[in-house]
Design a protein around this motif. Sequence first.
Motif, PDB file in Angstrom:
ATOM      1  N   SER A 118      -9.161   2.456   3.639  1.00 48.44           N
ATOM      2  CA  SER A 118      -9.564   1.065   3.391  1.00 48.44           C
ATOM      3  C   SER A 118      -9.515   0.256   4.678  1.00 48.44           C
ATOM      4  CB  SER A 118      -8.641   0.438   2.341  1.00 48.44           C
ATOM      5  OG  SER A 118      -8.754   1.088   1.100  1.00 48.44           O
ATOM      6  N   TYR A 119      -8.506   0.502   5.486  1.00 48.37           N
ATOM      7  CA  TYR A 119      -8.335  -0.211   6.748  1.00 48.37           C
ATOM      8  C   TYR A 119      -9.503   0.075   7.689  1.00 48.37           C
ATOM      9  CZ  TYR A 119      -5.800  -2.128  10.783  1.00 48.37           C
ATOM     10  OH  TYR A 119      -5.412  -2.879  11.875  1.00 48.37           O
ATOM     11  N   ARG A 120      -9.879   1.356   7.781  1.00 47.02           N
ATOM     12  CA  ARG A 120     -10.980   1.729   8.668  1.00 47.02           C
ATOM     13  C   ARG A 120     -12.296   1.110   8.204  1.00 47.02           C
ATOM     14  NH1 ARG A 120     -10.215   6.690   8.461  1.00 47.02           N
ATOM     15  NH2 ARG A 120     -11.835   7.296   6.984  1.00 47.02           N
ATOM     16  N   ARG A 121     -12.530   1.089   6.894  1.00 46.81           N
ATOM     17  CA  ARG A 121     -13.755   0.473   6.381  1.00 46.81           C
ATOM     18  C   ARG A 121     -13.783  -1.028   6.676  1.00 46.81           C
ATOM     19  NH1 ARG A 121     -12.878   3.992   1.957  1.00 46.81           N
ATOM     20  NH2 ARG A 121     -11.838   2.318   0.795  1.00 46.81           N
ATOM     21  N   ALA A 122     -12.616  -1.672   6.607  1.00 45.31           N
ATOM     22  CA  ALA A 122     -12.558  -3.122   6.805  1.00 45.31           C
ATOM     23  C   ALA A 122     -12.668  -3.516   8.270  1.00 45.31           C
ATOM     24  CB  ALA A 122     -11.261  -3.669   6.211  1.00 45.31           C
ATOM     25  N   PHE A 123     -12.052  -2.735   9.176  1.00 41.39           N
ATOM     26  CA  PHE A 123     -11.914  -3.178  10.564  1.00 41.39           C
ATOM     27  C   PHE A 123     -12.546  -2.245  11.593  1.00 41.39           C
ATOM     28  CE2 PHE A 123      -8.036  -4.696   8.269  1.00 41.39           C
ATOM     29  CZ  PHE A 123      -8.432  -6.029   8.163  1.00 41.39           C
ATOM     30  N   GLY A 124     -13.094  -1.136  11.140  1.00 38.47           N
ATOM     31  CA  GLY A 124     -13.781  -0.252  12.056  1.00 38.47           C
ATOM     32  C   GLY A 124     -12.890   0.583  12.940  1.00 38.47           C
ATOM     33  N   GLU A 125     -11.616   0.628  12.654  1.00 34.13           N
ATOM     34  CA  GLU A 125     -10.688   1.484  13.405  1.00 34.13           C
ATOM     35  C   GLU A 125      -9.541   1.889  12.496  1.00 34.13           C
ATOM     36  OE1 GLU A 125      -9.255  -0.838  16.670  1.00 34.13           O
ATOM     37  OE2 GLU A 125      -7.895  -2.032  15.441  1.00 34.13           O
ATOM     38  N   ARG A 126      -8.847   2.975  12.871  1.00 31.44           N
ATOM     39  CA  ARG A 126      -7.708   3.433  12.090  1.00 31.44           C
ATOM     40  C   ARG A 126      -6.503   2.531  12.359  1.00 31.44           C
ATOM     41  NH1 ARG A 126      -9.895   8.185  14.061  1.00 31.44           N
ATOM     42  NH2 ARG A 126      -8.324   8.287  15.725  1.00 31.44           N
ATOM     43  N   PHE A 145       0.854  -1.185   0.000  1.00 37.23           N
ATOM     44  CA  PHE A 145       0.000   0.000   0.000  1.00 37.23           C
ATOM     45  C   PHE A 145       0.895   1.241   0.000  1.00 37.23           C
ATOM     46  CE2 PHE A 145      -2.482  -3.337   2.094  1.00 37.23           C
ATOM     47  CZ  PHE A 145      -3.644  -3.311   1.341  1.00 37.23           C
ATOM     48  N   ALA A 146       1.055   1.845  -1.174  1.00 40.92           N
ATOM     49  CA  ALA A 146       1.972   2.974  -1.306  1.00 40.92           C
ATOM     50  C   ALA A 146       1.340   4.288  -0.856  1.00 40.92           C
ATOM     51  CB  ALA A 146       2.452   3.092  -2.749  1.00 40.92           C
ATOM     52  N   HIS A 147       0.034   4.395  -0.977  1.00 45.71           N
ATOM     53  CA  HIS A 147      -0.654   5.646  -0.652  1.00 45.71           C
ATOM     54  C   HIS A 147      -1.214   5.544   0.767  1.00 45.71           C
ATOM     55  CE1 HIS A 147      -3.520   8.955  -0.829  1.00 45.71           C
ATOM     56  NE2 HIS A 147      -2.919   9.358  -1.946  1.00 45.71           N
ATOM     57  N   HIS A 148      -0.626   6.316   1.689  1.00 52.47           N
ATOM     58  CA  HIS A 148      -0.946   6.179   3.111  1.00 52.47           C
ATOM     59  C   HIS A 148      -2.430   6.441   3.393  1.00 52.47           C
ATOM     60  CE1 HIS A 148      -0.464   6.300   7.448  1.00 52.47           C
ATOM     61  NE2 HIS A 148      -1.116   7.447   7.447  1.00 52.47           N
ATOM     62  N   GLN A 149      -2.996   7.523   2.847  1.00 58.45           N
ATOM     63  CA  GLN A 149      -4.373   7.865   3.175  1.00 58.45           C
ATOM     64  C   GLN A 149      -5.359   6.844   2.630  1.00 58.45           C
ATOM     65  OE1 GLN A 149      -5.232  10.413   5.305  1.00 58.45           O
ATOM     66  NE2 GLN A 149      -7.163   9.257   5.238  1.00 58.45           N
ATOM     67  N   ARG A 150      -5.099   6.346   1.419  1.00 58.15           N
ATOM     68  CA  ARG A 150      -5.984   5.312   0.864  1.00 58.15           C
ATOM     69  C   ARG A 150      -5.926   4.044   1.718  1.00 58.15           C
ATOM     70  NH1 ARG A 150      -4.308   5.925  -5.503  1.00 58.15           N
ATOM     71  NH2 ARG A 150      -5.306   7.963  -5.871  1.00 58.15           N
ATOM     72  N   PHE A 151      -4.721   3.699   2.173  1.00 58.51           N
ATOM     73  CA  PHE A 151      -4.584   2.544   3.056  1.00 58.51           C
ATOM     74  C   PHE A 151      -5.379   2.751   4.341  1.00 58.51           C
ATOM     75  CE2 PHE A 151      -2.265   0.874   6.789  1.00 58.51           C
ATOM     76  CZ  PHE A 151      -2.525  -0.484   6.596  1.00 58.51           C
ATOM     77  N   ALA A 152      -5.249   3.922   4.943  1.00 61.03           N
ATOM     78  CA  ALA A 152      -5.952   4.203   6.192  1.00 61.03           C
ATOM     79  C   ALA A 152      -7.461   4.144   6.003  1.00 61.03           C
ATOM     80  CB  ALA A 152      -5.527   5.576   6.731  1.00 61.03           C
TER      81      ALA A 152
END
Length: 311
Positions: free
Chosen positions: A295-303, A286-293
């Motif tokens: 996607s992560y929040r949508r998947a797991f409900g936390e940053r 995941f090269a783009h930090h904000q996109r990763f963050a």
Amino acid sequence: MPELEHQSRSFDDVDSAHEWFAEYFPERRFGVDQDGRFGVRVSMSTSGRFSFIDSAWTAPGTATGGTHELTVISGAGRGYRLTQGPTDLDACQPLLAPADGLAVRWEERRTSVVALEFAAVERIARAATGYDALRLRRTGLVANSPELADHWVTVLRGIRSSLAREPGLLDAPLVANATFHHLATAFLHAFPTNWLESPDERRGGSAVVRRAIEYMHAHAGEPITITDVASAVFISTRGLHFAFTRELGESPAQVLRRIRLEGARSDLRAAGADATVAKVARAWGFAHHQRFADSYRRAFGERPSETLRSR
């Protein structure tokens, strides 16, 4: 595979046509118009496991029957109509011929038929799925999607163009096998059969999807692409996408992204004191930090930073 053999014939009476076609399509029966006229010109190119048959029908007529081989029909013409029972079929699109019950009517028509040896295609489907007990069968007549129908047409056109330029192309066994494999896999992707429905006796689901997901899990931490995944399970990227969306409702790219997010989450939970979210994200592609963050929040409900702090 024998070299490509060519023959051309013309018939102006239905009995002679029946006699010739019976060698290749024994179930086919022709009818003539009320004036008794009949006319067809046929050009056929055949090798050991496939045949191309082009025909021009110059008088009104009918045909009924089907075929037990895997046969794709493309055609056009005045008054050209195909039906199976009470159902009208789209005569403008490539069609997988049924084993029986197909009826064709025309005033004038041109058709192009590709006939594939059933057993040889079945062997390729078994190798691709890893399911040795697969008994291949048709599950429909119309192509799986317009895009896959176009892919079939493109592959077929390319193969026929290559053979027209180099008539001896199939003399080399490796080239002959690769050509048939290319044609057969394009067929399997484009037309409805049960090859992607082979049951995995251990966990359910198709063997192609199961093996692809196993490969993703094993290599998600490496810079693999969906093309790599498709190659690993002996299928095209189009076929892989079709299998995933039909069975899982998600694309292969979505599944791979989720697996990588789960890997990043596991690493964040086990991270040492010097770990950062950016380092973990980059390690999982995941090269783009904000996109990763996001996607992560949508998947797991936390940053991801919250997961890191809670370790």
